[in-house]
Design an enzyme around this catalytic site. Sequence first.
Site, PDB file in Angstrom:
ATOM      1  CG  ASP A 155      -1.904  -0.974   1.132  1.00  0.00           C
ATOM      2  OD1 ASP A 155      -1.693  -2.204   0.522  1.00  0.00           O
ATOM      3  OD2 ASP A 155      -3.035  -0.742   1.687  1.00  0.00           O
ATOM      4  CE  LYS A 218      -5.407   2.049   2.466  1.00  0.00           C
ATOM      5  NZ  LYS A 218      -4.325   1.318   3.246  1.00  0.00           N
ATOM      6  CE  LYS A 254      -6.887  -1.275   2.580  1.00  0.00           C
ATOM      7  NZ  LYS A 254      -5.572  -1.864   2.862  1.00  0.00           N
TER       8      LYS A 254
END
Length: 318
Positions: A155, A218, A254
């Site tokens: 991430d 995300k 996400k």
Amino acid sequence: MLAHQRGTELDLSWISKIQVNQPAVLRRAEQIQARRPVKKEWQAAWLLKAVTFIDLTTLSGDDTSSNIQRLCYKAKYPIREDLLKALNMHDKGITTAAVCVYPARVCDAVKALKAAGCDIPVASVATGFPAGQTHLKTRLEEIRLAVEDGASEIDVVINRTLVLTGQWEALYDEIRQFRKACGEAHLKTILATGELGSLTNVYKASMIAMMAGSDFIKTSTGKETVNATFPVAIVMLRAIRDFFWKTGNKVGFKPAGGIRSAKDSLAWLSLIKEELGDEWLKPELFRIGASTLLADIERQIYHHVTGRYAAYHDLPMS
């Protein structure tokens, strides 16, 4: 996970045409939030499904190997077995989608999951999380070290300065380098939408991240003042849909930060179903980044099974 999303060439002509209709986005967000949640056995089924989308996360300065071990155990056994048996779901292999930790804790997580005998992926934040304000060379090395230690998902955080100053080519090039450094690991790109200034910038940054080869986009680090919100999510989901229509490439989504209640999780699942359809409702294309959400979901499952709410000691964090 699906095969890697390899991205496309940078298309600045597409980016230059983008303008988000903010009032329309806000109206759509209000519609989603006004919906009545599903009830009873339908709610229990949707909550168990929500568990399988959670990236169970700890990103604290006081993380130690022992609380990483507890996190991993909870990821493998997210709901008490007697509750699952009451729902006839004890043999369905329900686990969280992944565990998410700092790079220095990846080895602890890999070791704990191996000891627990499960293959839940380990995700690591990287690239100077949460601010992304370190040298590019350092950020790339952080990705490589996390992958070497066993992280199968990374991430990354983008440099928000590049968005705020319209340096789209530089942003594309940076994320392409992140993609290369990940090797076989999946790349989840955190936009930190609360710091991007406008919904139009959110759409543009989403599109650049996907063109550059992100497997997921995300919303947030969870450390910003404003994290996952429905208006931002709608814009990002429409970008995912547009990118899919144009390229045929599926990119995951996400939301992270501030998603704490079971009711919240149901709203997010509903949003994905309506905006992208059932094919996105699987862990390969949808995740929820959360640290406290699982506890409330388990509490609601407990209430559904027993008819009463659990005391704190009934549902420990393992």
